[in-house]
Structures are given as C-alpha cells and as structure tokens.
Scaffold this active site. Structure first.
Site, PDB file in Angstrom:
ATOM      1  N   SER A  60       0.807  -1.218   0.000  1.00 53.22           N
ATOM      2  CA  SER A  60       0.000   0.000   0.000  1.00 53.22           C
ATOM      3  C   SER A  60       0.840   1.268   0.000  1.00 53.22           C
ATOM      4  O   SER A  60       0.335   2.350  -0.295  1.00 53.22           O
ATOM      5  CB  SER A  60      -0.947   0.012   1.209  1.00 53.22           C
ATOM      6  OG  SER A  60      -0.224   0.130   2.421  1.00 53.22           O
ATOM      7  N   LYS A 111       1.198   3.868   6.994  1.00 51.86           N
ATOM      8  CA  LYS A 111       0.513   4.814   6.110  1.00 51.86           C
ATOM      9  C   LYS A 111       1.161   6.181   6.230  1.00 51.86           C
ATOM     10  O   LYS A 111       1.961   6.440   7.127  1.00 51.86           O
ATOM     11  CB  LYS A 111      -0.976   4.931   6.477  1.00 51.86           C
ATOM     12  CG  LYS A 111      -1.765   3.629   6.487  1.00 51.86           C
ATOM     13  CD  LYS A 111      -1.920   3.029   5.100  1.00 51.86           C
ATOM     14  CE  LYS A 111      -2.686   1.702   5.179  1.00 51.86           C
ATOM     15  NZ  LYS A 111      -2.659   0.995   3.868  1.00 51.86           N
TER      16      LYS A 111
END
Length: 246
Positions: free
Chosen positions: A50, A91
């Site tokens: 991601s 993230k």
C-alpha cells in the site's frame, strides 16, 4: 646505536599506545551506535504494497519510536488501531486535527484546507483518490497509502467515528529510513506539506547513528592495522641494531 635503539623503542611504544586508543574509541563508537539505534529505533518489515513506491512489500525499515503528538503531515507512520484490526500498519499522514481533507482538486489532486498538494511519491498518475471530503477531529490523523488504488486507509473508514481518522495515540513510530534493501535510503519529507501550518518534521538521528558505527569500524580496523604494521617495523629496525651490537 644505543640512542637509536631507545628512540625506536619509544616510537614503538607510542605507536602501540595510539593504536590502542584508536581501537578503544572505535569500540565505543561502534557499540554505542548500535545501542543508540536499539533504544531509538525499531526495525519493521512492511507487510503490504500500500505504500509503494516509497516502501515496498518486504522492505525492512527503521522506525523512530515516538508518540503521535510529535507526528506531522507527510510523515510515514506505524500505527495500531482497534477499528483497523489492531494490527501494525504503515501509512502516510495527510491530515491532522482540524484539517479538511478532500479529493479532488484541479488535475485530480488531493487538497488539505483547500490547498492542492503535489504528491510525487504516489505510485500512479491520475486522480489522487476517489471523490470524498473528511473533517479530521482534533487529536486525530487522516492516513493514506501512497498506492491509492490498493491502499485500505482512512477512506475505507469514512463512515466510522472520526471520519476515518485514527487517534494520535495509535501511533507507535515514524519511518525514517529503509534498512533493507541497502539502496533504500532515507524516507524524504514531502515538500507539499511545508507551507501548511506546522510544516514537516525533521528526521531522527539515524544518520548520526550510522556515522558513529562506520567511524567506529574505521578506527577499529585502522588502529589494529597500524599496531600490526608499527610492530613489524619496530622489530625490523631492532634486528640490524642487535647484529651491530654483537
């Protein structure tokens, strides 16, 4: 000849002393750098893609241990939140408490408080994300992956409390560098966030830590080599002197 012999012995003793000091200082720097790193940083293996291309799946990163109160926009953080499965995740912080994060502005760019962001770290061209707007509550962070097509991030939790954001207390560490592969280097602070209130964070002491380890290694090897060479030269000088005395 006797005077020359004493001078040679004195030089040998000085060389041995300097060699020993270099090795001792080198050991302190070398071991100290590793201890320092163990106290400040935690290694972490990235489990998903991601955050490609900033970090790839399987990369080994160095994350500085810190609380969420020290995190700023643009930081890549490791966090753990019960609403996200209570697993460690990686993230990028794109919004902090009080921000309005939205997509999309001109050219499909993400906006924070109406300011359009240039995000060269994204994996793909095109819109930065699907259309959304989220107000970040105070004490929270809005988190997104750099591969916006595959990342399950704050956008996937918009209907939950906090509009998809997580409490700052969920943060465990901030990623500063990629330790493996060796060509990974430092994780840069994005210029897009520098003009927003609070600016961007400064890197941790990873460069100083690595510098201490490398300097220590050089001193250890150099000191040991100097001691060996100086000893051989001293012995070589003493042999003809001993022959002349005989």
């Amino acid at each position: 000849m006797a005077g020359t012999g004493r001078d040679g012995a004195g030089g040998g003793r000085l060389g041995s002393a300097l060699s020993g000091i270099a090795v001792a200082v080198g050991c302190v720097l070398f071991l100290g750098g590793f201890v320092w790193g163990a106290l400040v940083y935690q290694p972490y293996t990235v489990p998903t893609d991601s955050m490609v291309p900033t970090v790839n799946v399987g990369d080994r990163v160095l994350a500085e241990r810190m609380g969420g109160e020290d995190v700023r926009r643009g930081d890549v953080v490791i966090f753990r939140d019960k609403d996200w499965g209570n697993l460690p995740m990686v993230k990028r912080v794109v919004g902090v408490g009080g921000d309005e994060v939205a997509c999309c502005g001109d050219g499909g760019r993400l906006t924070v408080n109406g300011r359009q962001l240039d995000e060269p770290y994204l994996r793909a061209e095109g819109p930065a994300a699907e259309s959304f707007t989220a107000k970040v509550p105070e004490g929270h962070l809005f988190l997104m992956g750099d591969d916006r097509r595959t990342s399950l991030d704050s956008r996937s939790h918009l209907q939950e409390s906090g509009n998809g954001s997580v409490p700052r207390s969920a943060v465990e560490a901030r990623v500063d560098a990629i330790a493996w592969p060796l060509d990974g280097g430092m994780v840069a602070r994005p210029e897009a966030f520098t003009e927003l209130p609070g600016g961007v964070s400064q890197p941790g002491p990873v460069k100083l830590m690595l510098g201490a380890v490398l300097a220590g290694a050089v001193l250890i090897v150099g000191g040991a080599a100097y001691g060996t060479v100086a000893g051989r030269i001293s012995r070589a000088r003493r042999k003809p002197e001993a022959a002349g005395v005989a």
